[in-house]
Structure formats: C-alpha cells, structure tokens
Write an enzyme that holds these catalytic residues in place. Structure first.
Site, mmCIF file in Angstrom:
data_model
loop_
_atom_site.group_PDB
_atom_site.id
_atom_site.type_symbol
_atom_site.label_atom_id
_atom_site.label_comp_id
_atom_site.label_asym_id
_atom_site.label_seq_id
_atom_site.Cartn_x
_atom_site.Cartn_y
_atom_site.Cartn_z
ATOM 1 N N LYS A 155 58.371 11.159 -49.366
ATOM 2 C CA LYS A 155 58.999 9.853 -49.558
ATOM 3 C C LYS A 155 58.066 8.719 -49.162
ATOM 4 O O LYS A 155 58.511 7.634 -48.827
ATOM 5 C CB LYS A 155 60.296 9.778 -48.737
ATOM 6 C CG LYS A 155 61.410 10.598 -49.362
ATOM 7 C CD LYS A 155 62.687 10.548 -48.527
ATOM 8 C CE LYS A 155 62.660 11.569 -47.431
ATOM 9 N NZ LYS A 155 63.767 11.515 -46.489
ATOM 10 N N ARG B 258 51.344 32.828 -47.076
ATOM 11 C CA ARG B 258 50.632 33.814 -46.275
ATOM 12 C C ARG B 258 50.247 33.289 -44.901
ATOM 13 O O ARG B 258 50.568 33.891 -43.880
ATOM 14 C CB ARG B 258 49.391 34.276 -47.036
ATOM 15 C CG ARG B 258 49.726 34.869 -48.384
ATOM 16 C CD ARG B 258 48.581 34.702 -49.350
ATOM 17 N NE ARG B 258 47.365 35.275 -48.798
ATOM 18 C CZ ARG B 258 46.982 36.526 -49.010
ATOM 19 N NH1 ARG B 258 47.714 37.334 -49.751
ATOM 20 N NH2 ARG B 258 45.876 36.989 -48.487
#
Ligand SMILES: [Zn+2]
Lengths: 425, 310
Positions: free
Chosen positions: B90, B62
C-alpha cells in the site's frame, strides 16, 4: 541601496584582466571603481587581509526546484545557499514542475529571483516538456531571459533533435547544454565495476556517457555550432573533449566537485548520499578529471546542486533519487586542488567564475573598473567541519557532511550589496 | 570452541563481513545443532521467549520455511510478514514497516527483499538483530554458509578445494555469498557463464573467471549451478533457454570432467533440463537434499549467535 565599500589589503585575483595583486578594491554605487579613485568618507571598510578578492563565483549548473518542488528548495533558499558558498550567480536547470520550456516559467523564475541572494540565469528546455520530441521556442525563451537550453536529467535520445537544437539555438546565441548518457546503457544505479558487483547494485558503464559525449561532439563538428557537456565524470569523456577542442570543435565542458573528490567507493554501505547521475566513477576517472581541470580541458567547475529531502534519500538505494547539494561545499573542495598544487588560484577563479561566464556569455567574471560589483572574498585558510546545522540549503543531502574542510567565502556581494558575510563590517 | 573467541556480529548482513574464524565458528555450531533435527523430539529451549519476525518482501517458500523451522526447533515465537499481507503493497516504505514492527519488540528480524542493501538500511531503524535472507543481487549469507557446511561435511575440509560455479553470476546473490565464503575458507573458486552474466570485478572478489565450461569444471571438487532467468528488465541477456542448455548446461559429460568424487550442488529451485540436466540433479553426486537439511542447522546457528550466545 548599494553602499560604498573599501575592501582592504586583499589579494585581488582577476584572471580576465590579468590582475593578481595585493591591495584595496573600491566599490562605488554598486560598481568597481578604477584604481586610484579617491575613497569617499562614506565607504565602509572590509578587512580582507589574508583573503582573496575575486570576481563573484558563478555556478553554471544548479537545480533550484522552483516551481514545483519547493519542499526541497526554492529560489530564495537556493540563492541563500549560493551566497553562503561564495556564488554571486547561479544558472538553473529547467527540470522543474512544470518544466521551464516557455516564457511564463522563465519570467516567473526571474521575477522570484529579484528577491534572491544571487543572480539567477535560467536555462530553458531543449524540447517541449523535456519529452525529447519537439523543440521548445528558443526565440521566445531567449527574449524572456534564458541563457542556454538543456533537457538536463533526461538525455536527448534522438540525434536528429539534438542536431536541430544545436543549429537552431545558435541562431539565438544560446548554448546547448548536454546531459550525456545513452539511456539504454544507463539503466543502473551506480558506476559499473567491482564495487557495484560487490554491493549487488546494477551498474552504469562509463561508455554510457562517452558514447553521448562523442555523439554531441560529432554533431557540434558537423553543424559548426557550440555544445557544452555538463557534469563530465569519466576519463574517456575527458579524452574525447580534449581531442575535439584540439581540432577546433566548439565544445566546452564542466565537471563537479564530487567527480574530482569522490569515487564509487563512497557508495559503500548503500550510502544514498553518494548516488548521483552520472554516477561516481573509479579512481582512474577521478585522476583524469583532475588532470583535465589543470590542463584547461574544462571551462568550469559546476555543482549540479540537486536538493532532495529525506523522502527521496532515506529509502532503499535502488529507489533513492539521484543528486546531492553542492553550493556550500564547492569552493572548499576546489581550494583543496589549489593546496595540493594541482591548480593555482588564478585557474581556480577561471574555473569558478570567468570560465562559466564565458561559456554562457554572462557579464560576470571580471573586476574591471565599471563592472558590476559582484565580488567574493575568500579566506583560503579557514578550517571548519561541515555539519548539518550549518546547511543553508533547504535540503541536507550532502556526502560531505562531517568533513573537515579548508577555505571558504567570507563575504559575497552582488551589485555592491552584501548577500552573505562572516566578517565584522 | 577456542577460548577467547567471541562472535562479534550483531547482524548477519553478508558473508563479506565474516572472517574465516567467524565462518568456522558458525559451521561448528551448526554441525552441533544438526543432531537436534535427528532427535525424536526436535526441540530445544534455547530461544524460548524470543520473538522472531520473518519479514519477506519477496516470495520465498524454501528459505522462509527453513528459518521458521530453525526458530521453532529452538522454541522461539515466530511471526511471518510477507509482502502480500504487510502494508508494503500500500505504498508504505520499508522504514515505516520497520518502525511498526519495532513496536512489537522483536529480538530478530529475518528479511528478504528485492533491493540490495535493504537489510543494511533496516539496521539503522530498528533495535533487533537483522539476518539477511537474501537482498536483491547482493548476498544470501545463510545459503552460502549451508553450502560450505554441506561441502565440508562431504569433503572434510574446505581449504584447497576447487569450487566451480556455473551460470548467472551477475544476478545470483547465492553466487556472491559463495564466492566470498569459499574464498575466505581457502577454496579456489572458478566461475563461468555467458559473458552477459559475468559482472566486472569478480577477480577482485577472489574468483577465477574461466573462459570455458571445461576450464571451470576440470578437476573440480564441487560443481555448483545457478538458476537461470532469460531476461530481466528488457536486458537481452540470452537468446533462449534452449541455447543456454546446449552451451552452458551442466550435463553428465560436463560433470565427468570434474573429480570422480565431485559434488553437484544447486541452490534451488532447479530448472531441470536447462542449467542442470535431470540425471545429474537427481544423480548419485547430487547433494541438493543435504543442502536443504543443513539449511535448518545453519539457520539455527545464526539465530543462536545473533541473540548473544557464543
Ligand atoms: Zn544532468
């Protein structure tokens, strides 16, 4: 080779021996000479006029990070920072990698410390690996040179383990040092209160500390053994310790310069240099801590010197490591209490030398004739700004960077050997 | 706008930094931009050539969509980086990510992050203007502004209104922004929820902490409910949703205590039947869809202002 020194015209403050006089102090062959001893021609002269000459300062709570995290600090860099801060002895906590829970680690620390700039007294772990399960071998650790036991950084959850630790440590004359926090309540990242709410950070309530302080007092009372409460941060803890001492419980306690200087407002702007454990508290707590320094409730000011690199501190507040360096700012911050009239110089020396030495039974904190010449010369007036380029510690995680401070060590001496000096000698 | 006023903020980190004058200015500009969204060609060239990066470390459809629509309506170039596609997963730190993004020379970075203060931190490492699109449990300033805009649109004013905010105040960045914002604009903010979800110090932020739902809602001009979550990190905050709905849920009967023309608001997404009953959420007093429309206008205003326009 220790030299002979004549420390001239200083204010000699030695509360243990009831001395506060203006005059000279002679050091011969690494020891304090009796008053009136003839001064040998070989003695080097230190002009201490305008300075205080006090027994070497003792910091009973530091993290030297060796073995295991030498990128933050090691025994050599940490003791250099200690000497620069006026300390002749530091007591190092066992939360290294590996944990100091056995003879090999204790001996390794002591071996490395021989090259250091301050005496190093290791505290060993209460439990094996500080995992809070089985007692470490206190007898062997004592023989190796440990002066106390603590699972600092990891509060001892199990009350039975804590009770047994107090009982068993007492057999070897070791003091149990307790990091008091109830883990299930201490899940936040700063003090619980208005500031935490405003910043949207999870709070740690003051009760997390006082619950454990009370538990440990109750266990000390039950067993008749000693316990030392580390880094006290709240008014309620102070109250519990004061009343326990009044009824004869063998509880001693320390607080840190950051708890008597800062409040949780310092976290504003998500300042990770104001993140520590226990967290900075409210102004009411700070005032209670200051009062307890004045009225004798505390035995010691310790720094909880906790070096961290930018890797641990230049991150989101929630992820930042706890702790700050403190060895180089402890004395000036404590001297502020003297200037404010809260404590007198004698009490300062008690809190920073005699007191911690007494808690752990160290042969420090005295300028009596024949004592090892561990001496700190303090210029209580020197004004300086503490900047990053002055930091001696390998890490720079201090919330006091940029502060204008007043008073500092100008000469530090261990066994008559100068470990730090700002003087022309 | 009154002469002599310059919007003084380079970043929008929270309502806490905004004065009543700043808020007034943002809302006025947002109101003027609302008209653009009603045009057949919903686009103005104002931010042509500007690069805007949506840096979302938390899933959000949203808010991200609302910012993206706002940017596109002003002809800016937008790029979305979400946690799943960025290297954040990562083990790259926020600072690494920020530095890499800086190399792309963005004008504005819109950041959503699970940790409070992450947008503040970003300001120290990048050159771009930073807009906080929700950080941890700290603030969600654009939501607070669109809520104020929606209320003002319906009530004609904010001063003197009674705003009731019900539910999980502790973990709601929307509640924090709204408490600060409405209070600053002269509204009276009353909050209520289970004691486990009311953090200390709300009174110091300017809210009145109520002891019952009735006290909070009675004669209110606005009844705002917040999305509830049952537990967080092993913290036993509530026994069940069922009990929450029964004890703290906003029903038609609860809303009847408010003023007859009271508005019902929710930052969404609504747990229908838990914090807000379906008949209320979809009822005549609900302005939940207006909140969405105004969201685009407020975000256009923020993009406009942080790029140095006044
Ligand atoms: Zn500790």
């Amino acid at each position: 080779m220790a030299e002979n020194w004549l420390i001239k015209d200083g204010r000699i403050i030695d509360p243990k021996n009831g001395i506060d006089r203006q005059g000279d102090l002679l050091v011969l062959e690494g020891r304090i000479a009796a008053e009136g001893t003839p001064v040998p021609a070989s003695a080097r002269v230190v002009d201490a006029s305008g300075c205080w000459v006090v027994p070497g300062l003792v910091d009973m709570h530091v993290h030297l990070r060796e073995p295991g995290e030498e990128y933050k600090e090691d025994i050599l860099s940490g003791t250099r920072a200690a000497a620069a801060g006026g300390f002749t002895a530091v007591v190092c906590m066992p939360n290294t990698r590996p944990v100091n829970d056995c003879r090999a680690v204790t001996e390794m620390i002591l071996e490395r410390a021989r090259q250091g700039s301050a005496r190093v007294y290791p505290v060993a772990a209460i439990s094996q690996g500080s995992r809070g399960e089985r007692l470490a071998e206190f007898g062997e650790l004592k023989k190796a040179g440990a002066v106390g036991v603590s699972d600092d950084g990891l509060p001892v959850r199990d009350s039975q383990l804590m009770r047994r630790a107090m009982e068993y440590a007492g057999d070897f004359g070791l003091t149990v040092i307790s990091h008091c926090e109830e883990p299930s309540l201490a899940t936040g990242v700063m003090n619980e209160g208005e500031v935490a709410t405003r910043l949207g950070l999870k709070g740690i309530p003051a009760a997390a500390e006082s619950i454990m302080v009370y538990r440990d007092i109750a266990l000390a009372e039950q067993t008749g053994r000693k316990v030392h409460i580390a880094h006290v941060s709240t008014a309620m803890s102070v109250e519990l310790i004061r009343s326990a001492r009044a009824r004869g419980v063998r509880v001693s306690a320390e607080t840190t310069p950051h708890y008597f200087t800062l409040t949780d407002e310092a976290v504003e702007g998500y300042n990770t240099l104001a993140k520590m454990n226990p967290p900075l508290r409210t102004e009411a707590d700070r005032q209670a801590i200051r009062q307890a320094l004045a009225d004798g409730t505390f035995d010691a000011i310790a720094t909880d010197h906790a070096p961290h690199s930018v890797l641990e501190k230049e991150v989101e507040f929630d992820l930042a490591a706890n702790g700050i360096i403190g060895l180089e700012t402890s004395l000036p911050l404590a001297l502020a209490l003297v200037r404010e009239g809260l404590i007198d110089p004698r009490r300062l020396v008690e809190l920073m030398s005699t007191g911690p030495a007494a808690v752990l039974g160290l042969s420090a904190g005295s300028l009596a004739a024949g004592a090892a010449a561990d001496i700190t010369v303090i210029d209580p007036e020197a004004i300086f700004t503490y900047t990053e380029d002055q930091v001696v510690s390998r890490s720079r995680n201090s919330p006091f960077l940029g502060w204008r401070l007043q008073g500092r060590a100008v000469l530090t001496m261990v066994d008559g050997r100068v470990t730090f000096s700002r003087l022309e000698t | 706008m009154a002469t002599g006023y310059f919007f003084p903020h380079r970043h929008i980190l929270g309502i806490d930094h905004l004065s009543a004058e700043d808020i007034e200015h943002i809302l006025t500009i947002a109101e003027s931009f609302k008209e653009i969204s009603a045009r057949p060609i919903k686009k103005v060239p104002t931010l042509r050539g500007n690069t805007i990066i949506n840096l979302f470390f938390e899933p959000s459809t949203r808010t991200r969509l609302s910012f993206e629509v706002a940017a596109k309506r002003m002809s800016a170039d937008t790029f979305n980086i979400s946690a799943s596609t960025s290297s954040a997963t990562k083990g790259e730190t926020l600072i690494d990510t920020a530095r890499n993004i800086t190399a792309m020379r963005p004008d504005i970075i819109i950041i959503r992050h699970a940790y409070s203060g992450a947008p503040h931190m970003l300001t120290r490492y990048v050159d771009a203007a930073i807009i906080n699109a929700g950080d941890g449990t700290h603030e969600h300033p654009s939501q607070g502004l669109l809520d104020m805009m929606t209320v003002r649109e319906h009530k004609g004013r904010l001063e003197g209104l009674k705003i009731a905010i019900i539910g999980d105040i502790m973990h709601s960045r929307v509640a924090h922004s709204n408490i600060l914002g409405f209070t600053r604009m002269g509204s009276r903010v009353h909050v209520f929820g289970p004691a486990t979800l009311l953090p200390p110090g709300l009174d110091r932020l300017g809210a009145t902490v109520c002891t019952s739902l009735e006290e909070a809602v009675r004669d209110a001009d606005v009844v705002m409910t917040l999305r509830i979550q049952k537990e967080r990190q092993n913290d036993p905050l509530l026994p069940s949703f069922r009990e929450y709905a029964r004890e703290y849920g906003v029903t038609r009967e609860v809303v009847a205590l408010a003023r007859p023309d009271a508005l019902v608001m929710h930052p969404g997404p609504v747990n229908r039947g838990i914090e807000l009953m379906p008949d209320v959420a979809d009822g005549p007093r609900s302005v939940i869809l207006d909140q969405v429309t105004n969201g685009v206008a407020v975000r256009m205003a923020l993009l406009y202002l942080v790029t140095g326009n006044t």
